[in-house]
Design a protein around this motif. Structure first.
Motif, PDB file in Angstrom:
ATOM      1  N   PHE A  84       0.820  -1.207   0.000  1.00 38.44           N
ATOM      2  CA  PHE A  84       0.000   0.000   0.000  1.00 38.44           C
ATOM      3  C   PHE A  84       0.861   1.268   0.000  1.00 38.44           C
ATOM      4  O   PHE A  84       0.530   2.249  -0.680  1.00 38.44           O
ATOM      5  CB  PHE A  84      -0.929   0.010   1.209  1.00 38.44           C
ATOM      6  N   THR A  85       1.960   1.250   0.739  1.00 39.46           N
ATOM      7  CA  THR A  85       2.840   2.419   0.784  1.00 39.46           C
ATOM      8  C   THR A  85       3.463   2.674  -0.584  1.00 39.46           C
ATOM      9  O   THR A  85       3.574   3.829  -1.032  1.00 39.46           O
ATOM     10  CB  THR A  85       3.938   2.219   1.837  1.00 39.46           C
ATOM     11  N   LEU A  86       3.870   1.607  -1.271  1.00 42.67           N
ATOM     12  CA  LEU A  86       4.441   1.732  -2.611  1.00 42.67           C
ATOM     13  C   LEU A  86       3.525   2.516  -3.537  1.00 42.67           C
ATOM     14  O   LEU A  86       3.983   3.353  -4.316  1.00 42.67           O
ATOM     15  CB  LEU A  86       4.680   0.328  -3.189  1.00 42.67           C
ATOM     16  N   LEU A  87       2.202   2.287  -3.413  1.00 51.33           N
ATOM     17  CA  LEU A  87       1.244   2.862  -4.356  1.00 51.33           C
ATOM     18  C   LEU A  87       0.522   4.083  -3.792  1.00 51.33           C
ATOM     19  O   LEU A  87      -0.525   4.483  -4.315  1.00 51.33           O
ATOM     20  CB  LEU A  87       0.231   1.789  -4.772  1.00 51.33           C
ATOM     21  N   GLY A  88       1.063   4.665  -2.730  1.00 44.50           N
ATOM     22  CA  GLY A  88       0.529   5.919  -2.207  1.00 44.50           C
ATOM     23  C   GLY A  88      -0.723   5.790  -1.372  1.00 44.50           C
ATOM     24  O   GLY A  88      -1.362   6.797  -1.053  1.00 44.50           O
ATOM     25  N   GLN A  89      -1.069   4.578  -0.965  1.00 47.38           N
ATOM     26  CA  GLN A  89      -2.325   4.350  -0.231  1.00 47.38           C
ATOM     27  C   GLN A  89      -2.092   4.349   1.273  1.00 47.38           C
ATOM     28  O   GLN A  89      -2.348   3.372   1.980  1.00 47.38           O
ATOM     29  CB  GLN A  89      -2.954   3.037  -0.710  1.00 47.38           C
ATOM     30  N   HIS A  90      -1.609   5.480   1.765  1.00 44.20           N
ATOM     31  CA  HIS A  90      -1.206   5.570   3.167  1.00 44.20           C
ATOM     32  C   HIS A  90      -2.388   5.500   4.122  1.00 44.20           C
ATOM     33  O   HIS A  90      -2.221   5.163   5.298  1.00 44.20           O
ATOM     34  CB  HIS A  90      -0.423   6.862   3.386  1.00 44.20           C
ATOM     35  N   GLY A  91      -3.593   5.795   3.634  1.00 40.64           N
ATOM     36  CA  GLY A  91      -4.766   5.778   4.499  1.00 40.64           C
ATOM     37  C   GLY A  91      -5.469   4.431   4.560  1.00 40.64           C
ATOM     38  O   GLY A  91      -6.574   4.336   5.105  1.00 40.64           O
ATOM     39  N   TYR A  92      -4.831   3.379   4.043  1.00 42.14           N
ATOM     40  CA  TYR A  92      -5.481   2.065   4.083  1.00 42.14           C
ATOM     41  C   TYR A  92      -5.704   1.651   5.532  1.00 42.14           C
ATOM     42  O   TYR A  92      -4.923   1.998   6.423  1.00 42.14           O
ATOM     43  CB  TYR A  92      -4.646   1.019   3.334  1.00 42.14           C
ATOM     44  N   PRO A  93      -6.768   0.920   5.819  1.00 39.32           N
ATOM     45  CA  PRO A  93      -7.071   0.570   7.207  1.00 39.32           C
ATOM     46  C   PRO A  93      -6.109  -0.476   7.746  1.00 39.32           C
ATOM     47  O   PRO A  93      -5.877  -1.513   7.118  1.00 39.32           O
ATOM     48  CB  PRO A  93      -8.496   0.014   7.128  1.00 39.32           C
ATOM     49  N   THR A  94      -5.553  -0.217   8.910  1.00 42.27           N
ATOM     50  CA  THR A  94      -4.588  -1.137   9.520  1.00 42.27           C
ATOM     51  C   THR A  94      -5.194  -1.953  10.652  1.00 42.27           C
ATOM     52  O   THR A  94      -4.521  -2.822  11.214  1.00 42.27           O
ATOM     53  CB  THR A  94      -3.387  -0.352  10.070  1.00 42.27           C
ATOM     54  N   ALA A  95      -6.453  -1.709  10.977  1.00 40.03           N
ATOM     55  CA  ALA A  95      -7.099  -2.480  12.043  1.00 40.03           C
ATOM     56  C   ALA A  95      -7.202  -3.948  11.621  1.00 40.03           C
ATOM     57  O   ALA A  95      -7.388  -4.250  10.440  1.00 40.03           O
ATOM     58  CB  ALA A  95      -8.490  -1.918  12.338  1.00 40.03           C
TER      59      ALA A  95
END
Length: 376
Positions: free
Chosen positions: A69-80
């Motif tokens: 997710f970080t590679l593709l700029g999706q920093h707001g993906y849910p980590t719960a």
């Protein structure tokens, strides 16, 4: 599988026919040669296997998700815990979503055209489909009449086969409309990695909108890992669908070896491999266009696409007829009729060429295509 062009019912069956050909430019999976960095990762498979045996799967999975997710700029993906479900493929994720929707939704608005297995899986679970044409989707509000009719809006971005990307402001507006009408917004982002215009943080936009949402991600299009991959099924906290239950009905989880491989390939991509991939795909697209240049009535209708596929349109030829001529030379592309799942005639004058191939076989395939087109 034994099939002919008269008996083929979906795009995957067309792709299956091409698997044993050296000149396979049909399926969108990555089949180019490994880079030096990727070869080093493959050389580490014994160590990655041992890691999968020794470390908790949860930790490896968390690292793989973060790297991807970080590679593709999706920093707001849910980590719960439980908000990102790892599946064997994006199609398995799609089947889970389809079953989950079927319990509370009757009708889905689906972008048109798009890869037909999305429509097939939704219909196969009893859902009625309403087409949403791509052009107005990217420029106009969804009609209120549509949003009161459907329980879900499903968008592929970047779209397959057109490469069209849903811009951030359009995603925000569609998500707001879905929130206003309590409609689930579902995205398939399987080709996201190829287009930096799709690397804005979709999850931040979706969360801010307040809508119920589901996203399907796919690692299998980016890297030539012999289909060792994962589809990721991501959903909002209050999605109101039995996603986790249906997931548990189908699978327990993905191999930690595959998750470790995804982590390492993601880290390699972040260190420059992704930029190299973009350059590689752009070079192959330029190769295809150059080799077909000057043919009367032949054009590539998606000039802005950065995805790993390229459509070719013929003013006078039928895609299936071109496919028949190509396969006599052991070249396999993909006719486009079935992408147009609501009106196949719209795609009958096109084929799709996969660009994630080594330049030599791709060039040879397009040379055959040109000779077939010139012979008419």
């Amino acid at each position: 599988m034994t099939a002919t062009n008269e008996t083929i019912e979906n795009l995957t069956q067309w792709e299956y026919l091409a698997l044993n050909s050296e000149l396979n430019v049909a399926d969108g999976h990555a089949r180019q040669a490994l880079t030096d960095g990727q070869t080093k990762i493959v050389d580490q498979l014994p160590q990655l296997f041992a890691e999968g045996e020794q470390r908790p799967v949860e930790l490896i999975e968390r690292e793989a998700h973060q790297a991807y997710f970080t590679l593709l700029g999706q920093h707001g993906y849910p980590t719960a815990p439980g908000r990102v479900l790892s599946c064997y493929s994006s199609s398995v994720a799609m089947e889970i979503l389809s079953r989950a929707l079927a319990g509370s939704v009757d009708t889905v608005a689906l972008v048109h055209p798009t890869f037909d297995n999305i429509a097939d899986l939704l219909r196969g679970n009893g859902l009625r489909l309403v087409p949403v044409e791509e052009e107005p989707l990217h420029h106009e509000d969804l009609p209120d009449s549509l949003l009161t009719e459907v329980g879900c809006v499903f968008v592929t971005t970047p779209n397959n086969p057109t490469g069209t990307v849903l811009a951030e402001e359009r995603l925000r507006r569609i998500a707001e409309q879905c929130a206003e009408h309590d409609v689930v917004l579902a995205l398939d982002t399987s080709f996201r990695g190829f287009d930096p215009r799709a690397h804005y943080d979709h999850y931040a936009v979706l969360e801010a909108s307040g809508c119920r949402w589901v996203v399907i991600e796919d690692t299998g299009k980016l890297w030539p890992t012999l289909d060792l991959k994962a589809g990721l099924l991501v959903f909002s906290e209050r999605v109101g669908l039995p996603v986790e239950k249906i997931y548990s009905d189908i699978l327990l989880g993905v191999s930690p070896l595959i998750l470790a491989l995804i982590r390492e390939f993601s880290l390699d991509a972040a260190a420059g491999g992704l930029a190299d991939l973009h350059e590689f795909i752009a070079g192959n697209r330029a190769l295809v266009r150059a080799k077909l240049a000057g043919l009367p009535g032949v054009e590539c209708p998606d000039p802005d696409s950065r995805s790993s596929v390229e459509r070719v349109r013929f003013s006078e030829r039928i895609g299936v007829e071109v496919w028949n001529e190509l396969q006599r030379h052991n070249v396999y592309a993909l006719p486009c009729e079935k992408f147009h799942w609501d009106d196949p005639t719209e795609g009958q004058h096109m084929i799709r060429i996969a660009l994630a191939r080594s330049a030599g076989p791709l060039a040879a395939s397009v040379d055959v295509l040109r000779s077939v087109l010139e012979a008419r």
